[in-house]
Design an enzyme around this catalytic site. Structure first.
Site, short mmCIF file in Angstrom:
data_model
loop_
_atom_site.label_atom_id
_atom_site.label_comp_id
_atom_site.label_asym_id
_atom_site.label_seq_id
_atom_site.Cartn_x
_atom_site.Cartn_y
_atom_site.Cartn_z
N ASP A 165 -3.56 -5.39 -3.38
CA ASP A 165 -2.09 -5.93 -3.42
C ASP A 165 -1.47 -5.02 -4.50
O ASP A 165 -1.46 -4.94 -5.75
CB ASP A 165 -2.25 -7.41 -4.09
CG ASP A 165 -0.70 -8.08 -3.89
OD1 ASP A 165 0.35 -7.41 -4.20
OD2 ASP A 165 -0.66 -9.53 -3.74
N TYR A 173 21.02 0.09 2.71
CA TYR A 173 21.67 -0.81 1.61
C TYR A 173 21.40 -0.26 0.21
O TYR A 173 22.22 -0.65 -0.55
CB TYR A 173 21.60 -2.11 2.08
CG TYR A 173 20.31 -2.59 2.13
CD1 TYR A 173 19.34 -3.04 1.02
CD2 TYR A 173 19.95 -2.97 3.69
CE1 TYR A 173 18.28 -3.53 1.40
CE2 TYR A 173 18.71 -3.70 3.87
CZ TYR A 173 17.75 -3.91 2.55
OH TYR A 173 16.69 -4.53 2.82
C1 HXC Z 1 13.25 -17.93 1.70
C2 HXC Z 1 11.13 -17.24 1.27
C3 HXC Z 1 10.95 -16.76 2.63
C4 HXC Z 1 12.24 -16.86 3.46
C5 HXC Z 1 9.07 -16.70 1.60
N1 HXC Z 1 9.78 -17.06 0.69
N2 HXC Z 1 9.72 -16.23 2.89
N3 HXC Z 1 11.94 -17.95 0.80
N4 HXC Z 1 13.14 -17.55 2.95
N5 HXC Z 1 12.26 -16.38 4.42
C6 HXC Z 1 9.30 -17.64 -0.58
C7 HXC Z 1 8.35 -18.44 -0.74
O1 HXC Z 1 8.86 -19.96 -0.31
C8 HXC Z 1 7.67 -18.32 -1.99
O2 HXC Z 1 8.50 -19.26 -2.76
C9 HXC Z 1 7.77 -16.95 -2.29
O3 HXC Z 1 8.94 -16.57 -1.27
C10 HXC Z 1 6.52 -16.12 -2.03
O4 HXC Z 1 6.33 -16.49 -0.69
P1 HXC Z 1 4.79 -16.38 -0.13
O5 HXC Z 1 4.67 -16.46 1.08
O6 HXC Z 1 3.85 -17.36 -1.17
O7 HXC Z 1 4.47 -14.89 -0.83
P2 HXC Z 1 3.42 -13.72 -0.23
O8 HXC Z 1 2.48 -14.25 0.69
O9 HXC Z 1 3.41 -12.73 -1.25
O10 HXC Z 1 4.82 -13.00 0.69
C11 HXC Z 1 5.73 -12.06 0.47
C12 HXC Z 1 6.72 -12.00 1.42
C13 HXC Z 1 6.15 -11.91 2.99
C14 HXC Z 1 7.72 -11.01 1.15
C15 HXC Z 1 7.52 -13.37 1.45
O11 HXC Z 1 7.46 -11.98 3.64
C16 HXC Z 1 5.49 -10.76 3.12
O12 HXC Z 1 4.32 -10.62 2.82
N6 HXC Z 1 6.08 -9.59 3.74
C17 HXC Z 1 5.31 -8.35 3.65
C18 HXC Z 1 5.73 -7.39 4.99
C19 HXC Z 1 7.35 -7.41 5.15
O13 HXC Z 1 8.26 -8.11 4.69
N7 HXC Z 1 7.75 -6.32 6.01
C20 HXC Z 1 9.13 -6.37 6.41
C21 HXC Z 1 9.67 -5.06 5.62
S1 HXC Z 1 11.27 -4.76 6.44
P3 HXC Z 1 8.29 -20.46 -3.66
O14 HXC Z 1 9.18 -20.67 -4.39
O15 HXC Z 1 8.25 -21.50 -2.41
O16 HXC Z 1 6.93 -20.35 -4.09
C22 HXC Z 1 12.12 -3.98 5.45
C23 HXC Z 1 13.32 -3.45 6.09
C24 HXC Z 1 14.77 -3.61 5.76
O17 HXC Z 1 11.94 -3.97 4.03
C25 HXC Z 1 15.75 -2.96 6.39
C26 HXC Z 1 15.83 -3.40 8.05
C27 HXC Z 1 16.75 -2.63 8.91
P1 NAP Z 2 5.68 -3.75 7.72
O1 NAP Z 2 4.77 -3.27 9.30
O2 NAP Z 2 5.87 -5.25 7.68
O3 NAP Z 2 5.26 -2.86 6.67
C1 NAP Z 2 5.07 -3.36 5.34
C2 NAP Z 2 3.59 -3.04 4.92
O4 NAP Z 2 3.54 -3.50 3.59
C3 NAP Z 2 2.46 -3.90 5.70
O5 NAP Z 2 1.54 -2.95 6.02
C4 NAP Z 2 1.88 -4.82 4.54
O6 NAP Z 2 0.77 -4.98 4.88
C5 NAP Z 2 2.42 -3.86 3.23
N1 NAP Z 2 2.45 -4.91 2.07
C6 NAP Z 2 3.23 -5.91 2.11
N2 NAP Z 2 3.10 -6.69 0.63
C7 NAP Z 2 1.98 -5.84 0.01
C8 NAP Z 2 1.48 -5.77 -1.17
N3 NAP Z 2 1.67 -6.95 -1.93
N4 NAP Z 2 0.47 -4.85 -1.35
C9 NAP Z 2 0.26 -3.97 -0.49
N5 NAP Z 2 0.77 -3.88 0.68
C10 NAP Z 2 1.71 -4.91 1.17
O7 NAP Z 2 7.21 -3.12 8.03
P2 NAP Z 2 7.97 -1.76 8.27
O8 NAP Z 2 9.24 -2.03 9.27
O9 NAP Z 2 7.03 -0.88 8.90
O10 NAP Z 2 8.31 -1.25 7.11
C11 NAP Z 2 7.71 -0.06 6.39
C12 NAP Z 2 8.90 0.31 5.35
O11 NAP Z 2 10.10 0.71 5.87
C13 NAP Z 2 9.18 -0.55 4.41
O12 NAP Z 2 9.63 0.17 2.92
C14 NAP Z 2 10.63 -0.98 4.52
O13 NAP Z 2 11.36 -1.80 3.75
C15 NAP Z 2 11.05 0.11 5.17
N6 NAP Z 2 12.13 -0.05 6.07
C16 NAP Z 2 11.95 -0.49 7.32
C17 NAP Z 2 13.00 -0.52 8.32
C18 NAP Z 2 12.91 -1.01 9.60
O14 NAP Z 2 13.88 -1.04 10.32
N7 NAP Z 2 11.46 -1.06 10.16
C19 NAP Z 2 14.50 -0.16 7.92
C20 NAP Z 2 14.54 0.18 6.52
C21 NAP Z 2 13.43 0.31 5.53
P3 NAP Z 2 -0.13 -6.23 4.23
O15 NAP Z 2 1.06 -7.68 4.77
O16 NAP Z 2 -1.49 -6.54 4.89
O17 NAP Z 2 -0.28 -6.37 2.87
#
Ligand code: HXC
Ligand code: NAP
Length: 282
Positions: free
Chosen positions: A66, A148
Site C-alpha cells: 500500500d 485537470y
Molecule cells: C464518496 C467515497 C466514495 C465515493 C469511497 N469513499 N468511495 N466517498 N463517494 N464514491 C469514501 C469511503 O466512504 C471512506 O470514507 C473513504 O472514502 C475511504 O474508502 P475505503 O473504501 O475505505 O478506502 P480504500 O479501500 O482505501 O479505497 C480507496 C478508494 C477506492 C480511492 C476510495 O476507490 C480505490 O481503492 N481506488 C483505487 C483504484 C482507482 O480509484 N482507480 C481509478 C483511477 S482513475 P469514510 O468516511 O466512510 O470512512 C483516475 C483517472 C482520472 O484517477 C481521469 C479520468 C479521465
Molecule cells: P486502475 O486500473 O484502477 O489503476 C490504479 C492502480 O493503482 C491499481 O492497479 C491499484 O491496484 C493501484 N492502487 C490503488 N491504490 C493503491 C495503494 N494504496 N497502494 C498501491 N497501489 C494502489 O486505473 P487506471 O485508469 O489504469 O489508472 C492508472 C493511472 O492513470 C492513474 O494514475 C490514473 O489517475 C491515471 N489516469 C487514468 C485515466 C483514464 O482515463 N483511465 C485518465 C487520466 C489519468 P490495487 O487496487 O490492487 O492496489
C-alpha cells in the site's frame, strides 16, 4: 516505431502495475527489453500481469504494497531491487479516484485519495531517490497525472484527485530542478480518457454518460492504451534525456474544448446522484 531494445537493461518499478494503464505500460516496456517490478495492494492482478509479461518472453516480479505506508514502500523497493538487480526507473501510476459532490465526502475520503496519489508518489520517489543519490547512479521518474492537473483548472466532482494530482505535478517540476544535479530526471504524462475498469467503474455515473463523453470529444474517441504506452516509453528512453520537468498531455485535444474534465457533471440530476450514493452504501 521503436527498436525492440529501446529499454534493454532497464529495471522499471510500476506502482499500480497490475491493472489498467499500468499493466499496459508494463507489457509494452517488457516488449522493449526492460525488466519489470509491479506493486499494488491486491496480489491477484499483480500475479496475472507478471504471468502475461513472462508468457510474452519478458521478465517481471511483484510486491504487494500500500503506497500510503512509507515503511511498506521502503520494503517494497528493497524487494524490487533484489528481484531486478537494482531499480533505475520509477513509474508512479497508482491512483484512487471517484466522482462525488464535495459537500458529501468525508475527510477520510479526501485522505484516501490524496494518500494514494500524492503521498504514495512522494513515498516511492523518496525511497528510490535517496538510494539513487547515495549510490551516485542517477534515475528516471515518470508520474501519471491528469489534464485537470496540467491545465491548472482542477475539476469539480473529483476534488481529492484534482488536489492530489496538482501536487504530483508540483513534485515533478520541483524535483526536476532539485535532483538534476544527481542525474535524476522527472516528467509527467497527463492522459485524457483511456478506458480501464478501474476508472470507468468509478467515474462514469451511467452507461449513457460514456457515449456523451465520446460525442463531446474533438476526435470522437477515447485513447488507446498503446498510444499512452509508447509516449511513456519515449519519455523513459535515453533519447529523451534532455526532457526534464515536462508534462505531456495525451488527450486528443479534449481539454482545449473545456478544461476540468468532470465539471459537466453539474448537469447530472439529483436523482442519479442519489442512486449512486445509495448503491455505494449497500
Ligand atoms: C464518496 C467515497 C466514495 C465515493 C469511497 N469513499 N468511495 N466517498 N463517494 N464514491 C469514501 C469511503 O466512504 C471512506 O470514507 C473513504 O472514502 C475511504 O474508502 P475505503 O473504501 O475505505 O478506502 P480504500 O479501500 O482505501 O479505497 C480507496 C478508494 C477506492 C480511492 C476510495 O476507490 C480505490 O481503492 N481506488 C483505487 C483504484 C482507482 O480509484 N482507480 C481509478 C483511477 S482513475 P469514510 O468516511 O466512510 O470512512 C483516475 C483517472 C482520472 O484517477 C481521469 C479520468 C479521465
Ligand atoms: P486502475 O486500473 O484502477 O489503476 C490504479 C492502480 O493503482 C491499481 O492497479 C491499484 O491496484 C493501484 N492502487 C490503488 N491504490 C493503491 C495503494 N494504496 N497502494 C498501491 N497501489 C494502489 O486505473 P487506471 O485508469 O489504469 O489508472 C492508472 C493511472 O492513470 C492513474 O494514475 C490514473 O489517475 C491515471 N489516469 C487514468 C485515466 C483514464 O482515463 N483511465 C485518465 C487520466 C489519468 P490495487 O487496487 O490492487 O492496489
Amino acid at each position: 516505431m521503436f527498436e525492440k531494445t529501446l529499454l534493454a537493461g532497464r529495471n522499471i518499478l510500476i506502482t499500480g502495475g497490475g491493472t489498467g494503464l499500468g499493466r499496459s505500460m508494463a507489457l509494452r516496456f517488457a516488449e522493449l527489453g526492460a525488466k519489470l517490478h509491479l506493486a499494488g495492494r491486491r496480489e491477484e492482478p499483480l500475479r496475472e500481469a507478471c504471468d502475461a509479461i513472462r508468457a510474452a518472453g519478458g521478465a517481471a516480479s511483484y510486491s504487494c504494497c500500500d503506497v500510503r505506508d512509507f515503511a511498506a514502500v521502503e520494503r517494497m523497493t528493497a524487494e524490487a531491487d533484489a528481484a531486478t538487480g537494482g531499480i533505475d526507473t520509477l513509474l508512479n501510476n497508482a491512483a484512487g479516484n471517484f466522482i462525488a459532490r464535495t459537500e458529501r465526502i468525508s475527510p477520510n475520503a479526501f485522505n484516501a485519495v490524496v494518500g494514494i496519489v500524492l503521498h504514495g508518489t512522494f513515498h516511492a520517489t523518496l525511497a528510490l531517490g535517496r538510494k539513487w543519490i547515495a549510490a551516485g547512479r542517477g534515475g528516471n521518474v515518470l508520474n501519471i497525472v491528469t489534464t485537470y492537473a496540467s491545465s491548472g483548472a482542477g475539476s469539480g466532482y473529483v476534488l481529492p484527485s484534482a488536489c492530489a494530482k496538482a501536487g504530483v505535478l508540483a513534485l515533478t517540476r520541483s524535483l526536476a530542478v532539485e535532483w538534476a544535479r544527481y542525474h535524476i530526471r522527472l516528467n509527467a504524462i497527463a492522459p485524457g480518457p483511456f478506458p480501464t475498469e478501474g476508472a470507468w467503474s468509478r467515474l462514469l455515473p451511467s452507461g449513457d454518460w460514456e457515449q456523451r463523453w465520446k460525442d463531446h470529444h474533438p476526435m470522437k474517441r477515447f485513447g488507446r492504451h498503446e498510444e499512452l504506452a509508447n509516449l511513456a516509453a519515449y519519455l523513459l528512453a535515453p533519447q529523451s534525456e534532455y526532457v526534464n520537468g515536462e508534462c505531456v498531455v495525451i488527450d486528443g485535444g479534449q481539454w482545449l474544448r473545456g478544461a476540468g474534465e468532470f465539471n459537466n457533471l453539474a448537469e447530472l440530476p439529483e436523482s442519479v446522484w442519489q442512486q449512486l450514493e445509495t448503491a455505494r452504501k449497500k
